[in-house]
Design a protein around this motif. Structure first.
Motif, short mmCIF file in Angstrom:
data_model
loop_
_atom_site.label_atom_id
_atom_site.label_comp_id
_atom_site.label_asym_id
_atom_site.label_seq_id
_atom_site.Cartn_x
_atom_site.Cartn_y
_atom_site.Cartn_z
N ARG A 1 0.82 -1.21 0.00
CA ARG A 1 0.00 0.00 0.00
C ARG A 1 0.85 1.27 0.00
O ARG A 1 2.06 1.21 0.03
CB ARG A 1 -0.94 -0.03 1.20
CG ARG A 1 -1.84 -1.26 1.21
CD ARG A 1 -2.62 -1.38 2.49
NE ARG A 1 -1.71 -1.40 3.64
CZ ARG A 1 -2.07 -1.10 4.87
NH1 ARG A 1 -3.30 -0.77 5.13
NH2 ARG A 1 -1.20 -1.15 5.86
N SER B 1 -9.68 4.63 -0.98
CA SER B 1 -8.81 4.03 -1.98
C SER B 1 -8.29 2.70 -1.44
O SER B 1 -7.26 2.63 -0.80
CB SER B 1 -7.65 5.00 -2.25
OG SER B 1 -6.73 4.40 -3.10
N LEU B 2 -9.06 1.63 -1.67
CA LEU B 2 -8.80 0.35 -1.01
C LEU B 2 -8.45 -0.78 -1.97
O LEU B 2 -8.60 -1.95 -1.63
CB LEU B 2 -10.02 -0.05 -0.15
CG LEU B 2 -10.28 0.86 1.07
CD1 LEU B 2 -11.59 0.48 1.75
CD2 LEU B 2 -9.14 0.78 2.07
N LEU B 3 -7.97 -0.43 -3.18
CA LEU B 3 -7.65 -1.50 -4.14
C LEU B 3 -6.59 -2.45 -3.61
O LEU B 3 -6.79 -3.67 -3.66
CB LEU B 3 -7.27 -0.90 -5.50
CG LEU B 3 -6.99 -1.92 -6.60
CD1 LEU B 3 -8.17 -2.87 -6.81
CD2 LEU B 3 -6.64 -1.21 -7.91
N ASN C 1 -5.84 -3.13 -0.49
CA ASN C 1 -6.46 -3.89 0.61
C ASN C 1 -7.39 -4.95 0.05
O ASN C 1 -7.45 -6.08 0.55
CB ASN C 1 -7.27 -2.95 1.51
CG ASN C 1 -6.43 -1.79 2.02
OD1 ASN C 1 -5.95 -0.98 1.24
ND2 ASN C 1 -6.23 -1.73 3.32
N SER C 2 -8.14 -4.58 -0.98
CA SER C 2 -9.10 -5.50 -1.58
C SER C 2 -8.39 -6.68 -2.25
O SER C 2 -8.78 -7.85 -2.07
CB SER C 2 -9.94 -4.69 -2.57
OG SER C 2 -10.74 -5.54 -3.31
N LEU C 3 -7.31 -6.39 -2.99
CA LEU C 3 -6.54 -7.47 -3.64
C LEU C 3 -5.93 -8.40 -2.59
O LEU C 3 -5.93 -9.63 -2.76
CB LEU C 3 -5.44 -6.88 -4.52
CG LEU C 3 -5.90 -6.06 -5.74
CD1 LEU C 3 -4.72 -5.38 -6.42
CD2 LEU C 3 -6.64 -6.96 -6.74
N ARG D 1 -7.00 -8.89 0.56
CA ARG D 1 -8.05 -9.67 1.23
C ARG D 1 -8.50 -10.82 0.33
O ARG D 1 -8.76 -11.93 0.80
CB ARG D 1 -9.22 -8.78 1.62
CG ARG D 1 -10.43 -9.53 2.19
CD ARG D 1 -10.14 -10.33 3.45
NE ARG D 1 -9.91 -9.48 4.61
CZ ARG D 1 -10.87 -8.93 5.35
NH1 ARG D 1 -12.13 -9.17 5.06
NH2 ARG D 1 -10.58 -8.15 6.38
N GLN D 2 -8.60 -10.56 -0.98
CA GLN D 2 -9.02 -11.63 -1.90
C GLN D 2 -7.99 -12.77 -1.91
O GLN D 2 -8.36 -13.94 -1.98
CB GLN D 2 -9.24 -11.09 -3.32
CG GLN D 2 -9.77 -12.14 -4.28
CD GLN D 2 -11.04 -12.83 -3.77
OE1 GLN D 2 -11.95 -12.17 -3.24
NE2 GLN D 2 -11.10 -14.15 -3.89
N GLU E 1 -7.90 -13.33 6.82
CA GLU E 1 -7.19 -12.06 6.76
C GLU E 1 -5.79 -12.26 6.20
O GLU E 1 -5.20 -13.35 6.32
CB GLU E 1 -7.12 -11.43 8.16
CG GLU E 1 -6.52 -10.03 8.23
CD GLU E 1 -7.22 -8.98 7.35
OE1 GLU E 1 -7.26 -9.17 6.11
OE2 GLU E 1 -7.69 -7.96 7.91
N SER F 1 -5.33 -6.52 6.22
CA SER F 1 -5.90 -5.78 5.08
C SER F 1 -7.06 -4.90 5.53
O SER F 1 -7.34 -3.88 4.92
CB SER F 1 -6.35 -6.75 3.98
OG SER F 1 -7.52 -7.45 4.37
N ALA F 2 -7.75 -5.27 6.62
CA ALA F 2 -8.81 -4.42 7.20
C ALA F 2 -8.89 -4.63 8.71
O ALA F 2 -9.98 -4.73 9.28
CB ALA F 2 -10.16 -4.72 6.54
#
Ligand code: PDD
Length: 281
Positions: free
Chosen positions: A142, A152-154, A156-158, A160-161, A170, A183-184
């Protein structure tokens, strides 16, 4: 469900924003997630203080004072039937007439959006039967201002996935060999009998749940240290916990393919979970 958008309550299906909104075009906005238990907002002042700070850091004018925010949150909770809900609150720099990276001049009205989601029953509510979850480790990819609660969480989103694809709840992030956060979520470990969490700086979000756990450690005289955690310490930790407003404090019992401690929620977690639940009541 009922949501709030720019001055009005409405059904989610009725809510519309412009594709020129800078939240949509640039992820130019910030957010908060505030839990409510039995319709009562939890740690509201702390969440609002962080919201005010995020807005200041990105130079978006706060459209409401604290009293107004509270009234809006309470009305939204009520319109959604009350109970245990988290309130999501997002503010973007608004919709400009053209796409320009620099801020609109003259400024436009900020876009304010709020919705609620049910909170799942947290692990801390039943310390004796909780099973714990799996986490994976990943490089922290990040930006340099993770202390701002930006939409703007791209990354974090990637991340978490990647966790979900690995059957984990997590991704615990490492920057130059040190633990930053999840990630969150924020991260705690128990190492040599001491509860440890990294200090608050630009590399992590200053979690409201994290701060409460730190407070509870102080109140109950639990051994606690705020310092950097190396990757080796994470891997050798007797316990690992993640914290967030929606998950409270959850024990991680598997890290990558290895068991954490004996692979069950630890004794220190149970102690802290009980204090957390007592505090909530
Ligand atoms: N996320 N770190 C990150 C990157 C987070 O996104 C969150 C929370 C936390 C924990 O902060 P707090 O205890 O104040 O919830 C730490 C929220 C819940 C979310 O994005 O949904």
């Amino acid at each position: 469900s009922q949501v709030y958008l720019n001055g009005a309550f409405m059904a989610l299906e009725e809510a519309r924003i412009s594709p020129m909104d800078r939240g949509f075009l640039f992820a130019d906005g910030i957010y908060e997630v505030v839990p409510a238990y039995n319709s009562v907002l939890f740690r509201f002042d702390e969440h609002l203080e962080r919201l005010e700070r995020s807005l200041r850091e990105v130079e978006i004018r706060n459209p409401h004072d604290r009293q107004q925010w509270q009234v809006l949150c309470e009305e939204l909770i009520e319109r959604n039937g009350g109970g245990n809900l988290s309130v999501y609150l997002q503010i973007t720099r608004g919709a400009a007439t053209k796409r320009d990276h620099a801020f609109p001049e003259p400024p436009v009205a900020a876009t304010v959006f709020m919705m609620t989601s049910p909170i799942a029953v947290p692990a801390a509510d039943s310390p004796d039967t909780a099973s714990g979850g799996k986490a994976i480790t990943r490089d922290d990819t990040r930006w340099a201002r993770c202390d701002i609660k930006s939409i703007s969480l791209l990354p974090n989103s990637l991340l978490r996935q990647q966790a979900v694809s690995a059957g984990a709840m997590e991704a615990i992030l490492l920057h130059d060999g040190f633990v930053t956060e999840g990630s969150a979520s924020n991260v705690f470990i128990v190492h040599d009998g001491v509860i440890v969490t990294p200090p608050k700086n630009h590399a992590i979000l200053g979690g409201i749940t994290r701060d409460l756990i730190v407070e509870l450690c102080g109140q109950h005289g639990l051994p606690f240290a705020e310092r950097e955690i190396t990757e080796a310490e994470l891997r050798q930790a007797d316990e690992i916990w993640i914290t967030s407003s929606t998950r409270e404090v959850v024990p991680i019992t598997q890290l990558n393919e290895a068991a954490v401690g004996d692979g069950k929620p630890g004794a220190m977690w149970k102690t802290v979970a009980r204090h957390y639940v007592d505090f909530k009541r």
